[in-house]
Design an enzyme around this catalytic site. Structure first.
Site, PDB file in Angstrom:
ATOM      1  N   ASN A   7       0.992  -1.366   0.057  1.00 57.92           N
ATOM      2  CA  ASN A   7       0.254  -0.166  -0.086  1.00 57.92           C
ATOM      3  C   ASN A   7       0.868   1.457  -0.201  1.00 57.92           C
ATOM      4  O   ASN A   7       1.376   1.693   1.442  1.00 57.92           O
ATOM      5  CB  ASN A   7      -0.808   0.236   1.727  1.00 57.92           C
ATOM      6  CG  ASN A   7      -2.098   0.758   1.446  1.00 57.92           C
ATOM      7  OD1 ASN A   7      -1.908   1.794   0.343  1.00 57.92           O
ATOM      8  ND2 ASN A   7      -2.972   0.972   1.786  1.00 57.92           N
ATOM      9  N   LYS A  14       3.153   1.362   3.512  1.00 61.69           N
ATOM     10  CA  LYS A  14       2.124  -0.133   4.808  1.00 61.69           C
ATOM     11  C   LYS A  14       2.041  -1.248   3.830  1.00 61.69           C
ATOM     12  O   LYS A  14       2.309  -1.367   2.749  1.00 61.69           O
ATOM     13  CB  LYS A  14       1.205   0.399   4.449  1.00 61.69           C
ATOM     14  CG  LYS A  14       0.241   1.344   5.444  1.00 61.69           C
ATOM     15  CD  LYS A  14      -0.898   1.233   6.343  1.00 61.69           C
ATOM     16  CE  LYS A  14      -1.825   2.116   6.988  1.00 61.69           C
ATOM     17  NZ  LYS A  14      -2.779   2.315   7.410  1.00 61.69           N
ATOM     18  N   ARG A  90      -2.592  -1.349  -3.593  1.00 66.40           N
ATOM     19  CA  ARG A  90      -3.793  -0.550  -3.745  1.00 66.40           C
ATOM     20  C   ARG A  90      -3.296   0.736  -4.891  1.00 66.40           C
ATOM     21  O   ARG A  90      -1.755   0.780  -4.925  1.00 66.40           O
ATOM     22  CB  ARG A  90      -3.330   0.215  -2.571  1.00 66.40           C
ATOM     23  CG  ARG A  90      -4.204   0.747  -2.514  1.00 66.40           C
ATOM     24  CD  ARG A  90      -3.732   2.529  -0.947  1.00 66.40           C
ATOM     25  NE  ARG A  90      -4.863   3.463  -0.880  1.00 66.40           N
ATOM     26  CZ  ARG A  90      -4.513   4.733  -0.602  1.00 66.40           C
ATOM     27  NH1 ARG A  90      -3.845   5.415  -0.307  1.00 66.40           N
ATOM     28  NH2 ARG A  90      -5.220   5.475  -0.344  1.00 66.40           N
ATOM     29  N   HIS A 179      -9.773   6.378  -1.445  1.00 66.48           N
ATOM     30  CA  HIS A 179      -9.985   5.516  -0.175  1.00 66.48           C
ATOM     31  C   HIS A 179     -10.768   4.410   0.393  1.00 66.48           C
ATOM     32  O   HIS A 179     -11.393   3.974   1.266  1.00 66.48           O
ATOM     33  CB  HIS A 179     -10.100   6.554   1.504  1.00 66.48           C
ATOM     34  CG  HIS A 179      -9.175   7.281   1.158  1.00 66.48           C
ATOM     35  ND1 HIS A 179      -9.210   8.561   2.014  1.00 66.48           N
ATOM     36  CD2 HIS A 179      -7.830   7.441   0.950  1.00 66.48           C
ATOM     37  CE1 HIS A 179      -8.583   8.854   1.755  1.00 66.48           C
ATOM     38  NE2 HIS A 179      -7.122   8.261   1.103  1.00 66.48           N
ATOM     39  N   LEU A 205      -8.874   9.534   8.186  1.00 67.39           N
ATOM     40  CA  LEU A 205      -8.549  10.711   8.286  1.00 67.39           C
ATOM     41  C   LEU A 205      -6.414   9.562   8.624  1.00 67.39           C
ATOM     42  O   LEU A 205      -6.575   9.221   9.079  1.00 67.39           O
ATOM     43  CB  LEU A 205      -8.679  11.189   9.442  1.00 67.39           C
ATOM     44  CG  LEU A 205      -9.808  12.237   9.804  1.00 67.39           C
ATOM     45  CD1 LEU A 205     -10.213  12.287  11.443  1.00 67.39           C
ATOM     46  CD2 LEU A 205     -10.540  12.676   8.835  1.00 67.39           C
ATOM     47  N   GLY A 206      -5.701  10.094   7.990  1.00 69.30           N
ATOM     48  CA  GLY A 206      -4.492  10.088   7.562  1.00 69.30           C
ATOM     49  C   GLY A 206      -3.854  11.269   6.515  1.00 69.30           C
ATOM     50  O   GLY A 206      -4.238  12.619   7.442  1.00 69.30           O
ATOM     51  N   ARG A 237      -2.939  18.895   1.694  1.00 67.21           N
ATOM     52  CA  ARG A 237      -4.016  18.942   0.376  1.00 67.21           C
ATOM     53  C   ARG A 237      -5.268  20.290   0.914  1.00 67.21           C
ATOM     54  O   ARG A 237      -5.045  19.533   2.263  1.00 67.21           O
ATOM     55  CB  ARG A 237      -4.132  18.141  -0.368  1.00 67.21           C
ATOM     56  CG  ARG A 237      -4.162  17.461  -0.859  1.00 67.21           C
ATOM     57  CD  ARG A 237      -3.625  15.698  -1.341  1.00 67.21           C
ATOM     58  NE  ARG A 237      -3.529  14.786  -0.381  1.00 67.21           N
ATOM     59  CZ  ARG A 237      -4.236  13.886  -1.027  1.00 67.21           C
ATOM     60  NH1 ARG A 237      -4.636  13.301  -1.632  1.00 67.21           N
ATOM     61  NH2 ARG A 237      -3.409  13.037   0.546  1.00 67.21           N
ATOM     62  N   ASP A 278       2.187  16.579   9.572  1.00 72.61           N
ATOM     63  CA  ASP A 278       2.749  15.628  10.326  1.00 72.61           C
ATOM     64  C   ASP A 278       1.072  16.173  11.364  1.00 72.61           C
ATOM     65  O   ASP A 278       2.452  17.164  12.212  1.00 72.61           O
ATOM     66  CB  ASP A 278       3.008  14.562  10.859  1.00 72.61           C
ATOM     67  CG  ASP A 278       3.210  13.922  11.248  1.00 72.61           C
ATOM     68  OD1 ASP A 278       2.628  13.824  12.348  1.00 72.61           O
ATOM     69  OD2 ASP A 278       3.722  11.990  11.023  1.00 72.61           O
ATOM     70  N   ASN A 330      -5.608   7.098  15.757  1.00 73.79           N
ATOM     71  CA  ASN A 330      -5.176   6.822  17.312  1.00 73.79           C
ATOM     72  C   ASN A 330      -5.018   8.584  17.950  1.00 73.79           C
ATOM     73  O   ASN A 330      -4.155   9.369  18.624  1.00 73.79           O
ATOM     74  CB  ASN A 330      -3.463   7.717  16.780  1.00 73.79           C
ATOM     75  CG  ASN A 330      -3.187   6.244  15.949  1.00 73.79           C
ATOM     76  OD1 ASN A 330      -3.024   5.355  16.978  1.00 73.79           O
ATOM     77  ND2 ASN A 330      -2.734   5.556  14.513  1.00 73.79           N
ATOM     78  N   GLU A 380      -6.185  -2.341   5.099  1.00 69.79           N
ATOM     79  CA  GLU A 380      -6.527  -2.028   4.327  1.00 69.79           C
ATOM     80  C   GLU A 380      -6.016  -3.153   3.039  1.00 69.79           C
ATOM     81  O   GLU A 380      -6.110  -3.658   2.127  1.00 69.79           O
ATOM     82  CB  GLU A 380      -5.450  -0.703   2.944  1.00 69.79           C
ATOM     83  CG  GLU A 380      -6.884   0.205   3.368  1.00 69.79           C
ATOM     84  CD  GLU A 380      -6.221   1.385   3.668  1.00 69.79           C
ATOM     85  OE1 GLU A 380      -6.539   2.210   1.932  1.00 69.79           O
ATOM     86  OE2 GLU A 380      -5.876   2.117   4.020  1.00 69.79           O
TER      87      GLU A 380
END
Length: 393
Positions: A7, A14, A90, A179, A205-206, A237, A278, A330, A380
């Site tokens: 991914n 990932k 992905r 997503h 949300l990432g 973005r 981040d 998180n 995913e």
């Protein structure tokens, strides 16, 4: 059957090695903050957990590092790449060409490349992952799973833009949604948890962010559109803006179209508001009193709230909201901001439950909350593995 799942995201990779059809995870890990000097690498098996901070400037270098770990004499889980029968990738944007999972060949790669302009932060990274995997796992079937596929059920009233009709019929300009692999996975988990309830909003949300209105298991509206750039405020973005700003920047301020595009995709969002992309850095600085970071977090949550209200109307009710992905799973801070003052929608957060960290699906609402608040870790990779196995067998 051993399947490697890759991914490859805009700033992360990932990966998992999964035995199918059992779904048993043999190895998993992640590299994030790609492009920074402080990239984080994790590698986890039943017997080993490695964590390392090191510079990983590109996705290619990251994928090569992962492959070396998989075959490492001390901590590896395979002796040879010939043990891998398939690699599932992905791919973010399938355009109007791909609505199903496909075996990758030269033509598929060329079509993915043709869609670079629609997902400039993602499809290039996805294709890079495919090219490197072909070199490393040369005997494996390479399979692409597209983020846009889950959203093919969005009705025309929601996926069509108010533009001249030929732009949809001839040029295929429409809402595609993204997503989808994550939204599909967590929505199925949520529906199993809720049993008879069917109106949910999934909130992914990432570094990239999106929301989906899901009714009876099907996507009926989604915050991202033709490309993964509108909707919520994201890492770099902007999300939704008035399109007239683009023309003002070009015609009055002297920007080129390319520079505006780059600004909206790579220099805006939380980065543009705070100087950090981040969320962990932003939250830490907000706690230290950084006013820009505090405002950016409030703006981020406000945008999510607006979409909850919109989608509750579209669904004509609301049984649950689901937080997922790196930030959604998180960040108790963001979840609290989103769920505060949402009593009209029956959303009541249990603050003590909200602070619990777990890899299990859980409720964080109060006992009297009409609407369930769920935190469901996305996977995913498992969803991709399931689709790869179904395609090949």
């Amino acid at each position: 059957m051993k399947i490697v799942i890759i991914n490859s995201g805009s700033s992360s990779i990932k990966y998992q090695l999964i035995d199918m059809p059992s779904g048993e995870g043999i190895c998993s890990g992640m590299i994030d903050r790609i492009g920074l000097e402080t990239s984080n690498l994790t590698y986890v098996t039943d017997h080993v957990k490695l964590e390392e901070i090191l510079p990983i400037p590109t996705h290619k270098i990251g994928l090569e590092k992962i492959a070396k770990l998989l075959m490492d004499e001390a901590v590896g889980v395979i002796k040879s790449t010939s043990e891998i029968e398939a690699v599932g990738h992905r791919v973010v944007h399938g355009g109007s060409t791909f609505s199903n999972t496909v075996i990758i060949n030269k033509e598929v790669k060329e079509k993915i490349k043709q869609l670079f302009d629609l997902a400039p932060l993602h499809n290039p990274a996805n294709l890079e992952g495919i090219n490197v995997a072909e070199e490393i796992f040369e005997n494996a079937q390479q399979v692409a799973v597209f983020d846009t596929a889950f959203h093919q059920t969005i009705p025309v009233v929601a996926h069509k833009y108010a533009l001249p009709n030929y732009l949809l019929t001839e040029k295929k300009i429409r809402v595609y949604g993204f997503h989808g692999t994550s939204h599909k996975y967590v929505s199925e988990k949520a529906l199993a948890h809720l049993e008879n309830n069917s109106k949910i909003i999934t909130i992914h949300l990432g570094n990239g962010c999106s929301m989906t209105a899901i009714k009876d298991g099907k996507s009926i509206d989604h915050s991202l559109g033709f490309a993964p750039s509108n909707g919520l405020i994201m890492g770099t973005r902007s999300g939704d803006i008035d399109q007239s700003i683009v023309f003002y920047m070009v015609n009055t301020l002297g920007y080129t179209l390319d520079s505006v595009n780059s600004l909206l995709l790579k220099e805006s969002g939380m980065l543009g508001l705070t100087g950090f992309s981040d969320l962990r850095d932003i939250e830490a600085n907000a706690e230290l009193g950084n006013v820009d970071c505090q405002l950016a977090l409030a703006m981020n949550a406000y945008r999510i709230k607006k979409y909850i209200g919109s989608y509750a109307a579209v669904l004509n009710g609301l049984d649950a909201i689901v937080f997922t992905a790196g930030i959604g799973e998180n960040s108790s801070y963001i979840r609290k901001l989103v769920c505060t003052d949402m009593d009209y929608f029956g959303i009541k957060l249990d603050e003590s439950k909200n602070e619990i960290r777990s890899r299990e699906a859980r409720e964080i609402n109060t006992a009297d909350s009409k609407t369930k608040i769920l935190v469901i870790p996305t996977n995913e990779e498992i969803e991709i593995a399931n689709q790869v196995y179904e395609l090949l067998y």
